[in-house]
Design an enzyme around this catalytic site. Sequence first.
Site, PDB file in Angstrom:
ATOM      1  N   ARG A 144       0.830  -1.222   0.000  1.00 26.08           N
ATOM      2  CA  ARG A 144       0.000   0.000   0.000  1.00 26.08           C
ATOM      3  C   ARG A 144       0.867   1.276   0.000  1.00 26.08           C
ATOM      4  O   ARG A 144       0.521   2.277   0.630  1.00 26.08           O
ATOM      5  CB  ARG A 144      -0.965   0.048   1.184  1.00 26.08           C
ATOM      6  CG  ARG A 144      -1.953  -1.054   1.225  1.00 26.08           C
ATOM      7  CD  ARG A 144      -2.921  -1.051   0.040  1.00 26.08           C
ATOM      8  NE  ARG A 144      -3.635  -2.302   0.055  1.00 26.08           N
ATOM      9  CZ  ARG A 144      -3.203  -3.400  -0.582  1.00 26.08           C
ATOM     10  NH1 ARG A 144      -2.106  -3.368  -1.327  1.00 26.08           N
ATOM     11  NH2 ARG A 144      -3.884  -4.515  -0.526  1.00 26.08           N
ATOM     12  N   SER A 186     -10.476  -0.187   3.487  1.00 28.89           N
ATOM     13  CA  SER A 186      -9.804  -0.592   4.733  1.00 28.89           C
ATOM     14  C   SER A 186      -9.215   0.629   5.433  1.00 28.89           C
ATOM     15  O   SER A 186      -8.532   1.448   4.812  1.00 28.89           O
ATOM     16  CB  SER A 186      -8.666  -1.566   4.427  1.00 28.89           C
ATOM     17  OG  SER A 186      -9.194  -2.737   3.874  1.00 28.89           O
ATOM     18  N   GLU A 222      -4.274   2.990   6.879  1.00 30.79           N
ATOM     19  CA  GLU A 222      -4.080   2.889   5.425  1.00 30.79           C
ATOM     20  C   GLU A 222      -4.651   4.138   4.766  1.00 30.79           C
ATOM     21  O   GLU A 222      -4.078   4.660   3.817  1.00 30.79           O
ATOM     22  CB  GLU A 222      -4.792   1.635   4.891  1.00 30.79           C
ATOM     23  CG  GLU A 222      -4.696   1.519   3.375  1.00 30.79           C
ATOM     24  CD  GLU A 222      -5.271   0.224   2.839  1.00 30.79           C
ATOM     25  OE1 GLU A 222      -5.138  -0.827   3.497  1.00 30.79           O
ATOM     26  OE2 GLU A 222      -5.855   0.260   1.745  1.00 30.79           O
TER      27      GLU A 222
HETATM   28  C1  LIG Z   1     -15.558   0.381  -1.026  1.00 29.71           C
HETATM   29  C2  LIG Z   1     -14.052   0.560  -1.142  1.00 29.71           C
HETATM   30  C3  LIG Z   1     -13.270  -0.560  -1.372  1.00 29.71           C
HETATM   31  C4  LIG Z   1     -11.884  -0.435  -1.485  1.00 29.71           C
HETATM   32  N1  LIG Z   1     -11.131  -1.552  -1.709  1.00 29.71           N
HETATM   33  C5  LIG Z   1      -9.800  -1.434  -1.824  1.00 29.71           C
HETATM   34  C6  LIG Z   1      -9.004  -2.597  -2.072  1.00 29.71           C
HETATM   35  O1  LIG Z   1      -9.481  -3.707  -2.205  1.00 29.71           O
HETATM   36  N2  LIG Z   1      -7.652  -2.417  -2.173  1.00 29.71           N
HETATM   37  C7  LIG Z   1      -7.077  -1.191  -2.052  1.00 29.71           C
HETATM   38  O2  LIG Z   1      -5.842  -1.112  -2.156  1.00 29.71           O
HETATM   39  N3  LIG Z   1      -7.807  -0.094  -1.821  1.00 29.71           N
HETATM   40  C8  LIG Z   1      -9.149  -0.175  -1.713  1.00 29.71           C
HETATM   41  N4  LIG Z   1      -9.892   0.952  -1.462  1.00 29.71           N
HETATM   42  C9  LIG Z   1      -9.209   2.241  -1.254  1.00 29.71           C
HETATM   43  C10 LIG Z   1      -9.106   3.110  -2.524  1.00 29.71           C
HETATM   44  O3  LIG Z   1     -10.174   2.849  -3.388  1.00 29.71           O
HETATM   45  C11 LIG Z   1      -7.803   2.906  -3.271  1.00 29.71           C
HETATM   46  O4  LIG Z   1      -6.692   3.199  -2.443  1.00 29.71           O
HETATM   47  C12 LIG Z   1      -7.760   3.794  -4.528  1.00 29.71           C
HETATM   48  O5  LIG Z   1      -6.747   3.307  -5.339  1.00 29.71           O
HETATM   49  C13 LIG Z   1      -7.532   5.276  -4.225  1.00 29.71           C
HETATM   50  O6  LIG Z   1      -7.698   6.003  -5.435  1.00 29.71           O
HETATM   51  P1  LIG Z   1      -8.285   7.492  -5.430  1.00 29.71           P
HETATM   52  O7  LIG Z   1      -8.219   8.019  -6.826  1.00 29.71           O
HETATM   53  O8  LIG Z   1      -9.616   7.535  -4.805  1.00 29.71           O
HETATM   54  O9  LIG Z   1      -7.205   8.222  -4.532  1.00 29.71           O
HETATM   55  P2  LIG Z   1      -7.454   9.376  -3.444  1.00 29.71           P
HETATM   56  O10 LIG Z   1      -8.163   8.796  -2.279  1.00 29.71           O
HETATM   57  O11 LIG Z   1      -8.056  10.566  -4.084  1.00 29.71           O
HETATM   58  O12 LIG Z   1      -5.952   9.717  -3.039  1.00 29.71           O
HETATM   59  C14 LIG Z   1      -5.126   8.767  -2.388  1.00 29.71           C
HETATM   60  C15 LIG Z   1      -3.693   9.342  -2.323  1.00 29.71           C
HETATM   61  O13 LIG Z   1      -3.156   9.408  -3.648  1.00 29.71           O
HETATM   62  C16 LIG Z   1      -2.726  10.730  -3.942  1.00 29.71           C
HETATM   63  N5  LIG Z   1      -2.976  10.959  -5.378  1.00 29.71           N
HETATM   64  C17 LIG Z   1      -4.113  10.693  -6.067  1.00 29.71           C
HETATM   65  N6  LIG Z   1      -3.934  10.972  -7.372  1.00 29.71           N
HETATM   66  C18 LIG Z   1      -2.664  11.442  -7.508  1.00 29.71           C
HETATM   67  C19 LIG Z   1      -1.890  11.905  -8.611  1.00 29.71           C
HETATM   68  N7  LIG Z   1      -2.375  11.956  -9.855  1.00 29.71           N
HETATM   69  N8  LIG Z   1      -0.603  12.320  -8.383  1.00 29.71           N
HETATM   70  C20 LIG Z   1      -0.094  12.301  -7.133  1.00 29.71           C
HETATM   71  N9  LIG Z   1      -0.785  11.871  -6.042  1.00 29.71           N
HETATM   72  C21 LIG Z   1      -2.056  11.442  -6.235  1.00 29.71           C
HETATM   73  C22 LIG Z   1      -3.544  11.635  -3.041  1.00 29.71           C
HETATM   74  O14 LIG Z   1      -2.861  12.857  -2.801  1.00 29.71           O
HETATM   75  C23 LIG Z   1      -3.658  10.774  -1.787  1.00 29.71           C
HETATM   76  O15 LIG Z   1      -2.499  10.904  -1.004  1.00 29.71           O
HETATM   77  C24 LIG Z   1     -11.286   0.855  -1.361  1.00 29.71           C
HETATM   78  C25 LIG Z   1     -12.081   1.968  -1.133  1.00 29.71           C
HETATM   79  C26 LIG Z   1     -13.461   1.833  -1.027  1.00 29.71           C
HETATM   80  C27 LIG Z   1     -14.302   3.055  -0.798  1.00 29.71           C
END
Ligand SMILES: Cc1cc2nc3c(=O)[nH]c(=O)nc-3n(C[C@H](O)[C@H](O)[C@H](O)COP(=O)(O)OP(=O)(O)OC[C@H]3O[C@@H](n4cnc5c(N)ncnc54)[C@H](O)[C@@H]3O)c2cc1C
Length: 308
Positions: A179, A228, A298
């Site tokens: 992660r 998570s 996380e």
């Molecule tokens: C129902 C549910 C289920 C999930 N299941 C999983 C799972 O099975 N496995 C898992 O790993 N995660 C899971 N997640 C967590 C999440 O979906 C992942 O971590 C996802 O990849 C985050 O993407 P995001 O675009 O929403 O990032 P954000 O939440 O918007 O950002 C996360 C981080 O990335 C940074 N960031 C985002 N985009 C950029 C960019 N272009 N450049 C630089 N930094 C950036 C942000 O600054 C922040 O620090 C789940 C979430 C939910 C709600």
Amino acid sequence: MSRLDRHALEQTFAERVRFDEPLSRHTSFRIGGSADVWVEVADAEEIGRVQKIAAAADLPLFVLGGGTNVLVSDRGVRGIVLHLGRPLACLDWRANGNGLHARAGAALPLKRLVTEAIARDLSGLEFAEGIPGTVGGGLLMNAGAFGGEIGNIVEYVDGVDAYGELQRFPRSALRFSYRRFDLPPGFIVTRIEFLLQPADRDAIHAKRDDAKRRREAHQPLGYPNAGSIFKNPPGQHAGRLIEAVGMKGERQGGAMVAEQHANFIVNVGGATAADVRALMIEAARRVWEAKRVRLEPEIKLVGDWGQS
Ligand SMILES: Cc1cc2nc3c(=O)[nH]c(=O)nc-3n(C[C@H](O)[C@H](O)[C@H](O)COP(=O)(O)OP(=O)(O)OC[C@H]3O[C@@H](n4cnc5c(N)ncnc54)[C@H](O)[C@@H]3O)c2cc1C
């Protein structure tokens, strides 16, 4: 905020810049105070412009992807929240000797990449079925599930460094761990190339369906959440540890430790970031006291948490 050149922002970004934008609109938790400034950019050049405006006003810059892995403070975020717009959600495919390469804009929903890869009988992303958010956020979190993770299939990463320079990191320069993906501070990812392998269609579909089934069976899909809450400590499951200290179903305001899976906190209605954080602190405290295991978040705690 006083030194911020609002006029320059409005001239350049028109309706793509907003002031005092509620971040609860942009997070899967449906929680979060306002960003002083919210700006949506279309390309690397615009990212550079926002970086300059932020630097001139001495304001912090934070990138928000799909907002599915963050807990934004009730006080909101000081400075500028940058969001990658639709032009950065592109996707193209290129055949190459060792597989098929997908070049994805960082704003592309991960779901779309997974769906298109599977439709092309390509293997490597089945584990990600059901992970919300963007490709950029998935990279930053090295998102993973059921033994797979994004980092395994990345070929290179393009983006803009803190000084506004375009940079490419080849696979050999990328460092992924559980992660976690290490990037220089202030680096904003704009594009990622993935390498996927052709495979048997039935086998790909079976893996994808298995991931979907497991997710539906164990995760609270009904209420807003951020996935998570804690990382799994080495050799242990955060959810089982939190369940063992009796926290399933425990509430604080509108936040609740999910009944289906104790490593999820859900917003059952009107939860604040402080509610969620209080449950996180309590879970970590009880697990430490009962098991002597430290739980590390996380999710990213974002914004102004004051002295709380
Ligand atoms: C129902 C549910 C289920 C999930 N299941 C999983 C799972 O099975 N496995 C898992 O790993 N995660 C899971 N997640 C967590 C999440 O979906 C992942 O971590 C996802 O990849 C985050 O993407 P995001 O675009 O929403 O990032 P954000 O939440 O918007 O950002 C996360 C981080 O990335 C940074 N960031 C985002 N985009 C950029 C960019 N272009 N450049 C630089 N930094 C950036 C942000 O600054 C922040 O620090 C789940 C979430 C939910 C709600």
